[in-house]
Each structure stands twice: as C-alpha cells, then as structure tokens.
Enzyme design. Structure first.
Site, PDB file in Angstrom:
ATOM      1  N   LYS A 120       0.819  -1.244   0.024  1.00 34.39           N
ATOM      2  CA  LYS A 120      -0.142  -0.156  -0.027  1.00 34.39           C
ATOM      3  C   LYS A 120       0.856   1.328  -0.132  1.00 34.39           C
ATOM      4  O   LYS A 120       0.616   2.307  -0.598  1.00 34.39           O
ATOM      5  CB  LYS A 120      -0.881   0.081   1.137  1.00 34.39           C
ATOM      6  CG  LYS A 120      -1.870  -1.025   1.243  1.00 34.39           C
ATOM      7  CD  LYS A 120      -2.753  -0.862   2.634  1.00 34.39           C
ATOM      8  CE  LYS A 120      -3.852  -2.006   2.524  1.00 34.39           C
ATOM      9  NZ  LYS A 120      -4.481  -2.113   3.551  1.00 34.39           N
ATOM     10  N   SER A 133      -1.647   1.062   6.432  1.00 31.10           N
ATOM     11  CA  SER A 133      -1.800  -0.172   7.467  1.00 31.10           C
ATOM     12  C   SER A 133      -2.530  -1.314   6.969  1.00 31.10           C
ATOM     13  O   SER A 133      -3.218  -1.370   5.669  1.00 31.10           O
ATOM     14  CB  SER A 133      -2.464   0.457   8.722  1.00 31.10           C
ATOM     15  OG  SER A 133      -2.668  -0.584   9.634  1.00 31.10           O
ATOM     16  N   ASP A 134      -2.577  -2.565   7.386  1.00 27.44           N
ATOM     17  CA  ASP A 134      -3.189  -3.573   7.150  1.00 27.44           C
ATOM     18  C   ASP A 134      -3.326  -4.507   8.260  1.00 27.44           C
ATOM     19  O   ASP A 134      -2.598  -4.446   9.197  1.00 27.44           O
ATOM     20  CB  ASP A 134      -2.507  -4.593   5.946  1.00 27.44           C
ATOM     21  CG  ASP A 134      -3.325  -5.636   5.572  1.00 27.44           C
ATOM     22  OD1 ASP A 134      -4.352  -5.101   5.023  1.00 27.44           O
ATOM     23  OD2 ASP A 134      -3.385  -6.649   5.781  1.00 27.44           O
ATOM     24  N   THR A 135      -4.652  -5.041   8.365  1.00 31.15           N
ATOM     25  CA  THR A 135      -4.890  -5.958   9.579  1.00 31.15           C
ATOM     26  C   THR A 135      -5.458  -7.231   9.168  1.00 31.15           C
ATOM     27  O   THR A 135      -6.010  -7.310   8.214  1.00 31.15           O
ATOM     28  CB  THR A 135      -6.183  -5.364  10.422  1.00 31.15           C
ATOM     29  OG1 THR A 135      -5.607  -4.019  10.873  1.00 31.15           O
ATOM     30  CG2 THR A 135      -6.531  -6.248  11.690  1.00 31.15           C
ATOM     31  N   ALA A 176      -0.134  -4.363  10.869  1.00 30.78           N
ATOM     32  CA  ALA A 176       0.933  -3.716  10.526  1.00 30.78           C
ATOM     33  C   ALA A 176       0.894  -2.226   9.860  1.00 30.78           C
ATOM     34  O   ALA A 176      -0.309  -1.836   9.357  1.00 30.78           O
ATOM     35  CB  ALA A 176       1.498  -4.648   9.356  1.00 30.78           C
TER      36      ALA A 176
END
Length: 192
Positions: free
Chosen positions: A58, A75-77, A112
C-alpha cells in the site's frame, strides 16, 4: 506533543473510518489518499509477516505521488486462527463461517503499519490475542443482519455489538484490534 509541525502534510493511506478515528485521536492533521492494490501475498510468506507485506505494498503504491515533506502512513490488519488467516469476508456465508470458527476460540489480530517520508521507510506490527465466548447461531445471525462486517478482517469489528458481547479476554492493545496500534504509531513518529 504536536506532530503536525514535523511535516508539511501527513497522509493516511486508508479509507477505514476506524483508522481515521484512531489517527485523529492522536491530534494529527491528515488527509486520506488511497491506491487500489492487490492484497494477495506469497504463500511462502510467514503468517506474522503477511500484514507487513500488504501494508508495504500500500505504501509503495502511494509513495510515487508523495512530495518532499509528506509523511505517508499505511496499515493492514489480519486475523489469525490456528495458523489460518481470516481476511475480509466475500459474502454473508463467508462471514458466518468465519464467526463460527472464532466462536469459543482465541485468535490473534495482527496490524502492520508502514510509514515513509520519502527518505526513509519503517514497517512494524503489533499483535493482540482475543478470546471469544461461544456464539449462538442467533447471535451470529443478529450481528450479520444488523452490522456490516464485510470490510473487516475476521468478519467483526471490536468496537461493535459483537465485540462488546463476545470478547471475554484480550491480551494486548484494543486499538490494534480496531485497526491501528496508535501507541506504536505515536512512538515511531515522535522518534522520527
């Protein structure tokens, strides 16, 4: 501490209303800028590195459009249950199956964050263990009918009804489960 003075502009690379709310809670002025990316990842990647990989992708998609004194935060979850990654559900049936899997179990939420100012990049993640009570079919059905879990990893939002009634134990940051480990974001920006 006023972090707004460090950069001309801070960019949040996410349309998530939860991430917007959390970053705003740090009194940071920012604008939202997103790029569509492929959120797939190599099957050989270690599970605890998947969210970091996607967050970095991203960031890379947005970095070319950044100016000299801009800071970009992406961010990524992911939700991990018994070494299986539960992503965003594709439909109601998928969401129902995910919630049935999470019922009565402890899972791990990994969020993250990838940050760049054009000169340097940092990526880190945070993990929180979450334990659900055993959910009845009617509780799952109620949640799916009255809430929108389709943009959420693991098919649930911790801040919604299901989080309030189903989570019986949590080890780690609540805000990490919500979508952004704000304590780590703050520490990173202060030290930048």
């Amino acid at each position: 501490m006023d972090l707004n003075k460090k950069w001309d502009k801070i960019i949040l690379g996410s349309q998530s209303p939860r991430r917007k709310e959390l970053l705003s809670g740090l009194d940071i002025d920012f604008e939202v800028r997103v790029a569509d990316i492929d959120e797939s990842y190599p099957s050989s990647l270690e599970i605890d590195k998947v969210a970091e990989y996607i967050a970095m992708n991203k960031l890379k998609a947005l970095s070319p459009s950044s100016n000299k004194n801009e800071l970009i935060i992406c961010s990524d979850t992911i939700v991990v249950l018994n070494e299986e990654i539960l992503g965003k559900p594709v439909d109601k049936t998928d969401a129902q199956q995910m919630l049935e899997k999470l019922s009565g179990q402890t899972h791990t939420v990994i969020t993250a964050v990838a940050i760049s100012d054009g000169n340097q990049e940092k990526v880190f993640s945070d993990s929180t263990k979450v334990t659900f009570k055993t959910l009845s079919n009617s509780e799952i059905e109620y949640y799916l009918e009255n809430y929108t879990p389709y943009d959420k990893a693991g098919s649930y939002g911790v801040q919604e009804w299901i989080g309030m009634m189903a989570i019986i134990k949590m080890e780690g940051s609540y805000f990490n489960v919500m979508g952004l480990p704000v304590h780590k974001v703050y520490e990173t920006l202060v030290a930048w």
